[in-house]
Design a protein around this motif. Structure first.
Motif, PDB file in Angstrom:
ATOM      1  N   LEU A 225      41.019  14.908  13.804  1.00  0.00           N
ATOM      2  CA  LEU A 225      41.967  15.709  14.150  1.00  0.00           C
ATOM      3  C   LEU A 225      42.108  16.528  12.925  1.00  0.00           C
ATOM      4  N   GLU A 226      41.495  17.816  13.118  1.00  0.00           N
ATOM      5  CA  GLU A 226      41.678  18.834  11.960  1.00  0.00           C
ATOM      6  C   GLU A 226      41.295  18.180  10.667  1.00  0.00           C
ATOM      7  N   ALA A 227      40.069  17.178  10.464  1.00  0.00           N
ATOM      8  CA  ALA A 227      40.101  16.426   9.301  1.00  0.00           C
ATOM      9  C   ALA A 227      38.919  16.887   8.567  1.00  0.00           C
ATOM     10  N   SER A 228      39.231  16.850   7.158  1.00  0.00           N
ATOM     11  CA  SER A 228      38.272  17.210   6.245  1.00  0.00           C
ATOM     12  C   SER A 228      37.922  15.925   5.555  1.00  0.00           C
ATOM     13  N   THR A 229      36.877  15.376   5.670  1.00  0.00           N
ATOM     14  CA  THR A 229      36.671  13.880   5.098  1.00  0.00           C
ATOM     15  C   THR A 229      35.874  13.699   3.842  1.00  0.00           C
ATOM     16  N   ARG A 230      36.093  12.671   3.236  1.00  0.00           N
ATOM     17  CA  ARG A 230      35.006  12.371   2.013  1.00  0.00           C
ATOM     18  C   ARG A 230      34.816  11.022   2.267  1.00  0.00           C
ATOM     19  N   SER A 231      33.389  10.613   2.089  1.00  0.00           N
ATOM     20  CA  SER A 231      33.095   9.194   2.533  1.00  0.00           C
ATOM     21  C   SER A 231      32.266   8.798   1.384  1.00  0.00           C
ATOM     22  N   LEU A 232      32.476   7.525   1.401  1.00  0.00           N
ATOM     23  CA  LEU A 232      31.580   6.554   0.140  1.00  0.00           C
ATOM     24  C   LEU A 232      30.725   5.560   1.232  1.00  0.00           C
ATOM     25  N   TYR A 233      29.184   5.709   1.029  1.00  0.00           N
ATOM     26  CA  TYR A 233      28.514   4.987   1.763  1.00  0.00           C
ATOM     27  C   TYR A 233      28.220   3.687   0.562  1.00  0.00           C
ATOM     28  N   ILE A 234      28.527   2.517   1.009  1.00  0.00           N
ATOM     29  CA  ILE A 234      28.263   1.720   0.002  1.00  0.00           C
ATOM     30  C   ILE A 234      27.166   0.533   0.407  1.00  0.00           C
ATOM     31  N   GLU A 235      26.360   0.110  -0.624  1.00  0.00           N
ATOM     32  CA  GLU A 235      25.586  -1.127  -0.126  1.00  0.00           C
ATOM     33  C   GLU A 235      26.586  -2.359  -0.037  1.00  0.00           C
ATOM     34  N   PRO A 236      26.190  -3.228   0.918  1.00  0.00           N
ATOM     35  CA  PRO A 236      27.064  -4.217   1.074  1.00  0.00           C
ATOM     36  C   PRO A 236      27.025  -5.131   0.088  1.00  0.00           C
ATOM     37  N   SER A 237      25.932  -5.317  -0.661  1.00  0.00           N
ATOM     38  CA  SER A 237      25.825  -6.233  -1.819  1.00  0.00           C
ATOM     39  C   SER A 237      26.635  -6.063  -2.993  1.00  0.00           C
ATOM     40  N   ALA A 238      27.199  -4.554  -2.997  1.00  0.00           N
ATOM     41  CA  ALA A 238      28.041  -4.104  -4.142  1.00  0.00           C
ATOM     42  C   ALA A 238      29.697  -4.389  -3.800  1.00  0.00           C
ATOM     43  N   VAL A 239      29.682  -4.804  -2.777  1.00  0.00           N
ATOM     44  CA  VAL A 239      31.290  -5.169  -2.142  1.00  0.00           C
ATOM     45  C   VAL A 239      31.320  -6.098  -1.383  1.00  0.00           C
ATOM     46  N   PRO A 240      30.932  -7.346  -2.112  1.00  0.00           N
ATOM     47  CA  PRO A 240      30.972  -8.745  -1.293  1.00  0.00           C
ATOM     48  C   PRO A 240      32.416  -8.880  -0.553  1.00  0.00           C
ATOM     49  N   TRP A 241      33.771  -8.298  -1.400  1.00  0.00           N
ATOM     50  CA  TRP A 241      34.877  -8.469  -0.766  1.00  0.00           C
ATOM     51  C   TRP A 241      35.301  -7.643   0.219  1.00  0.00           C
ATOM     52  N   TRP A 242      34.404  -6.750   0.850  1.00  0.00           N
ATOM     53  CA  TRP A 242      34.705  -5.723   1.750  1.00  0.00           C
ATOM     54  C   TRP A 242      35.231  -6.621   2.934  1.00  0.00           C
ATOM     55  N   PRO A 243      36.255  -5.869   3.818  1.00  0.00           N
ATOM     56  CA  PRO A 243      36.915  -6.805   5.083  1.00  0.00           C
ATOM     57  C   PRO A 243      35.897  -6.875   5.980  1.00  0.00           C
ATOM     58  N   ARG A 244      36.242  -7.795   6.773  1.00  0.00           N
ATOM     59  CA  ARG A 244      35.269  -7.926   8.063  1.00  0.00           C
ATOM     60  C   ARG A 244      35.459  -7.362   9.312  1.00  0.00           C
ATOM     61  N   VAL A 245      36.700  -6.706   9.128  1.00  0.00           N
ATOM     62  CA  VAL A 245      37.284  -5.714  10.383  1.00  0.00           C
ATOM     63  C   VAL A 245      37.680  -4.333   9.502  1.00  0.00           C
ATOM     64  N   CYS A 246      37.712  -3.160  10.510  1.00  0.00           N
ATOM     65  CA  CYS A 246      38.089  -2.129   9.774  1.00  0.00           C
ATOM     66  C   CYS A 246      39.557  -2.288   9.200  1.00  0.00           C
TER      67      CYS A 246
END
Length: 268
Positions: free
Chosen positions: A92-113
């Motif tokens: 919705l009229e968005a300008s985004t900044r993304s970080l694509y991260i190797e899963p092994s570098a963020v073992p704490w990442w949530p399992r759902v959005c």
């Protein structure tokens, strides 16, 4: 959507903006920053990423959807998307900044959005990082920024700006339709007729799949629909459009459901 045609580029550009993530997925960097500008209403249709994604809405809002829920991302916030999660994003009229991260570098990442608040430091780091080339120097300033980004990501506070969707196709279609057009006057009787169910049968299926009543789900859906509006419109107008008799009533309902007042999302 505005994207650079990288098929004609013989080497990595000096920065990564408006390019396809897939072209750089295998670059040996744990953190891959990409910035993208989208046309209003652009739908980034169903897809998955091998990497985990931190998707920040620098301007405008976004709606992230998976098969079992939607997450509304106000301006200046972000959503954490797990690796391998099938999803789509409406900009919705968005300008985004993304970080694509190797899963092994963020073992704490949530399992759902998960929608998260974004700290001032993280915001500035993102603005710097999207100007790195994808093969940035790990031993230099860019590498230090990438490591600091990972530290900042781990401490972000979640925001409960999500709503579940039923797995049953006919119920799921009904709920998605309501999210797109959240009419305040819709009743359980209306939905029961459409699904050829009794009102008691409808309530039973909602409780089984989502753990709440259809009426409670519709309240949450209307409040979720308010989130993108709060950036651009006065709370009184948003409240009226969603069927609330007063801004105070809307504010009380919003705070009760999400644990924060709508003023917290009205702008910074």
């Amino acid at each position: 959507m505005f994207r650079q045609d990288i098929s004609r580029v013989g080497q990595y550009p000096g920065h990564v903006r408006n390019v396809s993530y897939e072209c750089y997925d295998r670059v040996p960097r744990d953190v891959l920053p990409i910035g993208t500008d989208y046309e209003p209403g652009y739908l980034l249709d169903w897809h998955t990423h091998r990497r985990a994604q931190f998707l920040y809405s620098a301007t405008g809002s976004m709606i992230a959807e998976t098969e079992d829920g939607t997450w509304t991302v106000p301006s200046d916030r972000a959503v954490l998307i797990p690796a391998g999660t099938r999803h789509r994003i409406r900009m919705l009229e968005a300008s985004t900044r993304s970080l694509y991260i190797e899963p092994s570098a963020v073992p704490w990442w949530p399992r759902v959005c998960t929608v998260v608040d974004v700290t001032p430091l993280l915001r500035e780091l993102l603005l710097v990082a999207v100007d790195f080339g994808p093969d940035y120097d790990l031993a230099g300033r860019a590498g230090a920024v990438a490591q600091l980004l990972l530290f900042e990501l781990a401490g972000l506070a979640p925001l409960p700006l999500h709503i579940g969707l039923p797995a049953t196709p006919e119920l799921g279609a009904l709920c998605r339709e309501y999210l797109a057009h959240p009419e305040p006057g819709v009743t359980n009787a209306d939905w029961a007729r459409r699904l050829a169910l009794s009102e008691r049968g409808l309530a039973r299926r909602f409780h089984l799949e989502l753990g709440m009543s259809p009426a409670a789900w519709r309240v949450r859906a209307r409040l979720i629909a308010a989130v993108p509006l709060l950036r651009a419109h006065p709370i009184a107008r948003v409240a009226g459009e969603l069927g609330y008799a007063s801004p105070a009533g809307f504010t009380a309902a919003f705070s009760r459901v999400f644990g924060l007042p709508p003023s917290a999302l009205h702008g910074r």
